[in-house]
Scaffold this motif. Structure first.
Motif, mmCIF file in Angstrom:
data_model
loop_
_atom_site.group_PDB
_atom_site.id
_atom_site.type_symbol
_atom_site.label_atom_id
_atom_site.label_comp_id
_atom_site.label_asym_id
_atom_site.label_seq_id
_atom_site.Cartn_x
_atom_site.Cartn_y
_atom_site.Cartn_z
ATOM 1 N N SER A 176 19.716 -13.722 -66.521
ATOM 2 C CA SER A 176 18.768 -12.691 -66.940
ATOM 3 C C SER A 176 18.323 -12.857 -68.387
ATOM 4 N N SER A 223 15.543 -15.090 -68.450
ATOM 5 C CA SER A 223 14.403 -14.638 -67.631
ATOM 6 C C SER A 223 14.059 -15.608 -66.508
ATOM 7 N N GLN A 268 10.119 -18.088 -63.394
ATOM 8 C CA GLN A 268 10.364 -17.744 -64.797
ATOM 9 C C GLN A 268 9.447 -16.579 -65.139
ATOM 10 N N LEU A 269 10.021 -15.500 -65.681
ATOM 11 C CA LEU A 269 9.233 -14.314 -65.987
ATOM 12 C C LEU A 269 8.926 -14.240 -67.478
ATOM 13 N N ASP A 270 7.761 -13.692 -67.790
ATOM 14 C CA ASP A 270 7.363 -13.477 -69.178
ATOM 15 C C ASP A 270 7.536 -12.025 -69.608
ATOM 16 N N ASP A 271 7.599 -11.102 -68.635
ATOM 17 C CA ASP A 271 7.672 -9.675 -68.925
ATOM 18 C C ASP A 271 8.859 -9.092 -68.166
ATOM 19 N N GLY A 272 9.988 -8.920 -68.848
ATOM 20 C CA GLY A 272 11.188 -8.425 -68.208
ATOM 21 C C GLY A 272 12.071 -9.560 -67.721
ATOM 22 N N SER A 273 13.257 -9.192 -67.227
ATOM 23 C CA SER A 273 14.260 -10.176 -66.828
ATOM 24 C C SER A 273 14.675 -9.957 -65.378
ATOM 25 N N ASP A 287 17.031 -9.478 -62.377
ATOM 26 C CA ASP A 287 18.378 -8.912 -62.380
ATOM 27 C C ASP A 287 18.957 -9.057 -60.974
ATOM 28 N N VAL A 313 13.459 -6.205 -61.803
ATOM 29 C CA VAL A 313 13.062 -6.775 -63.094
ATOM 30 C C VAL A 313 13.459 -5.792 -64.194
#
Length: 298
Positions: free
Chosen positions: A168, A171, A193-198, A200, A214
């Protein structure tokens, strides 16, 4: 497709809600930092019912154990233990002991072969301090991965050949080839791969899509095996923490959340949310543990 109609099932005030499981007739969740396993009510407005409390240790995740009703294989405190209904612990291993209380167990799940997998992390999120442990059916606890930061999941493809694991803090969700017979992991490939939030806590549905909460992103994603975001479910809470699919008709999505670390949490933060997933998921898997129980310890 975007679905924006989740409803609050329980205004629970969870500090760190996680680990939802559908057990055939009910959902259960944990509040990690409070060390409590709860049964989730079937309808809105009803309170959570405590099933067990640890002796003050964090409770990262639990799994029912084959042939041992009322007992749970648990990622708890600094290790792996069998917990009875009073929270008494029969320890299999305490691999995070000796780290001066800096690390705790976190999320976990059972693979199709009955092995329990659970991650660990530092309380302060120290990079690389976390690990992923595998509990074999003879009770042996093996460090399958090291150098992680905040591992969440894992979740498994319906055929058991892929393990999905979020780190997490980075991300990312990675997909690992999994040898069904031995539990050995192959080289990972990034799923998303996320840019806004992680990303979970997560689960996988019967079509092989990964559902992930997220954290810090106020949403749940449904992600195809090739990494395409197929669906987004927006939530009023800021820290969705994990997901499960089950319920009486098999398509109920349950989402936990957390108020941990928020300066001004609202009733939405730490609540339990639900909506229709429009898809079913494999039943919650039962851990297989062929080990004679030892004298429980509180």
């Amino acid at each position: 497709m975007t679905v924006t109609r989740p409803v609050m099932l329980v205004e629970a005030g969870l500090e760190l809600g996680e680990g939802p499981r559908w057990l055939g007739d009910r959902f259960v969740i944990v509040d990690i930092l409070d060390g409590v396993l709860y049964e989730v009510p079937g309808g809105p407005g009803e309170p959570l019912r405590p099933l067990l409390r640890t002796s003050g240790e964090p409770l990262g995740a639990v799994a029912p154990i084959e042939g041992r009703p009322g007992h749970w294989l648990a990622a708890v405190g600094d290790g792996i233990a069998v917990l009875d209904g009073d929270g008494a612990a029969d320890w299999l291993a305490r691999p995070e002991a000796g780290k001066n209380g800096r690390c705790r167990m976190n999320d976990g799940a059972v693979d199709p072969s009955g092995r329990f997998w659970a991650g660990s992390m530092a309380y302060d999120g120290t990079p690389g301090a976390g690990s992923l442990y595998r509990v074999d059916v003879d009770g042996t606890v093996v460090a399958a991965l090291t150098g992680l930061t905040i591992p969440n999941g894992p979740a498994f493809s319906p055929d058991g050949a892929t393990l999905y694991l979020a780190d997490s803090a980075r991300s990312v969700i990675n997909a690992y080839p999994l040898d069904i017979d031995t539990g050995a992991l192959g080289a990972p490939e990034p799923l998303i791969q996320l840019d806004d939030g992680s990303p979970d806590g997560m689960t996988v549905d019967d079509e092989g899509f990964v559902w992930t909460a997220v954290w810090g992103g106020s949403r749940v994603l449904r992600v195809s095996p090739d990494g395409t975001i197929e669906r987004t479910i927006h939530l009023p809470c800021r820290q969705p923490s994990s997901v499960a699919i089950g319920g009486p008709h098999g398509t109920q999505l349950l989402v936990t959340s957390a108020r941990h670390g928020l300066d001004t949490p609202t009733p939405a933060d730490g609540a339990i949310w639900t909506c229709d997933a429009e898809v079913t998921a494999p039943p919650t898997r039962t851990a297989v543990l062929r080990r004679e129980p030892q004298l429980p310890q509180k």
